[in-house]
Motif scaffolding. Sequence first.
Motif, PDB file in Angstrom:
ATOM      1  N   MET A   1      17.562  14.588  23.594  1.00 46.59           N
ATOM      2  CA  MET A   1      16.638  15.008  24.612  1.00 46.59           C
ATOM      3  C   MET A   1      15.396  15.558  23.928  1.00 46.59           C
ATOM      4  O   MET A   1      15.486  16.479  23.152  1.00 46.59           O
ATOM      5  CB  MET A   1      17.306  16.091  25.447  1.00 46.59           C
ATOM      6  N   ASN A  78      21.378   9.368  31.458  1.00 42.95           N
ATOM      7  CA  ASN A  78      22.014   9.299  30.142  1.00 42.95           C
ATOM      8  C   ASN A  78      22.743  10.567  29.709  1.00 42.95           C
ATOM      9  O   ASN A  78      23.179  10.644  28.560  1.00 42.95           O
ATOM     10  CB  ASN A  78      20.970   8.933  29.085  1.00 42.95           C
ATOM     11  N   ASN A  79      22.888  11.532  30.599  1.00 46.82           N
ATOM     12  CA  ASN A  79      23.544  12.780  30.214  1.00 46.82           C
ATOM     13  C   ASN A  79      24.643  13.221  31.177  1.00 46.82           C
ATOM     14  O   ASN A  79      24.809  14.411  31.417  1.00 46.82           O
ATOM     15  CB  ASN A  79      22.495  13.891  30.062  1.00 46.82           C
ATOM     16  N   GLY A  81      27.853  14.673  32.487  1.00 44.87           N
ATOM     17  CA  GLY A  81      28.833  15.560  31.874  1.00 44.87           C
ATOM     18  C   GLY A  81      28.271  16.477  30.802  1.00 44.87           C
ATOM     19  O   GLY A  81      28.916  17.423  30.393  1.00 44.87           O
ATOM     20  N   LYS A  82      27.071  16.195  30.316  1.00 43.19           N
ATOM     21  CA  LYS A  82      26.453  17.032  29.293  1.00 43.19           C
ATOM     22  C   LYS A  82      25.609  18.135  29.909  1.00 43.19           C
ATOM     23  O   LYS A  82      25.417  19.179  29.297  1.00 43.19           O
ATOM     24  CB  LYS A  82      25.571  16.188  28.362  1.00 43.19           C
ATOM     25  N   LEU A  83      25.077  17.890  31.099  1.00 39.40           N
ATOM     26  CA  LEU A  83      24.252  18.859  31.820  1.00 39.40           C
ATOM     27  C   LEU A  83      24.876  19.120  33.181  1.00 39.40           C
ATOM     28  O   LEU A  83      25.423  18.214  33.805  1.00 39.40           O
ATOM     29  CB  LEU A  83      22.840  18.314  32.037  1.00 39.40           C
ATOM     30  N   GLN A  84      24.793  20.353  33.646  1.00 39.48           N
ATOM     31  CA  GLN A  84      25.221  20.691  34.995  1.00 39.48           C
ATOM     32  C   GLN A  84      24.033  20.431  35.917  1.00 39.48           C
ATOM     33  O   GLN A  84      23.207  21.303  36.161  1.00 39.48           O
ATOM     34  CB  GLN A  84      25.661  22.150  35.059  1.00 39.48           C
ATOM     35  N   ASP A 102      22.647  25.982  32.880  1.00 43.62           N
ATOM     36  CA  ASP A 102      23.515  26.094  31.723  1.00 43.62           C
ATOM     37  C   ASP A 102      24.830  26.761  32.151  1.00 43.62           C
ATOM     38  O   ASP A 102      25.014  27.079  33.334  1.00 43.62           O
ATOM     39  CB  ASP A 102      22.827  26.830  30.560  1.00 43.62           C
ATOM     40  N   ASP A 103      25.730  26.976  31.216  1.00 42.09           N
ATOM     41  CA  ASP A 103      27.042  27.539  31.540  1.00 42.09           C
ATOM     42  C   ASP A 103      26.970  28.963  32.080  1.00 42.09           C
ATOM     43  O   ASP A 103      27.925  29.454  32.665  1.00 42.09           O
ATOM     44  CB  ASP A 103      27.947  27.518  30.309  1.00 42.09           C
TER      45      ASP A 103
END
Length: 118
Positions: A1, A78-79, A81-84, A102-103
């Motif tokens: 990214m 393209n992301n 599961g990598k970003l909420q 973020d988490d």
Amino acid sequence: MEGNVIFYFVPVKDIKAAKSLYRDTLGLEESWREGDYTVAFKLPGTNVELMVEQVSEGSLDAAGPVFLVPSVRDIYENNPGKLQLIGEPGETPDGLWLSAKDDSGNGIYFTDESKHAS
């Protein structure tokens, strides 16, 4: 990214009170407005601006950085599961906008200038 931080987004309940605080009390210089509910302020010594926007009660928006990226659509596609991600990309006057968290629940935002692409 890949992308540069261009804004720090601050959602507020009352744009008039926020303008008074950031402009009149803190002395920040207004750099632009979009409609009646969004205003940006210059942050001295940086190219990053403070973007203040009135949001509806119960909104999922949280304060956080806004990254200018080549393509919001690519970030979205393209992301997984990598970003909420919070919803799908939405339109802005210049292109697209995408909200994520973020988490810890902090906002992370992406924008592009796809409407200016040739």
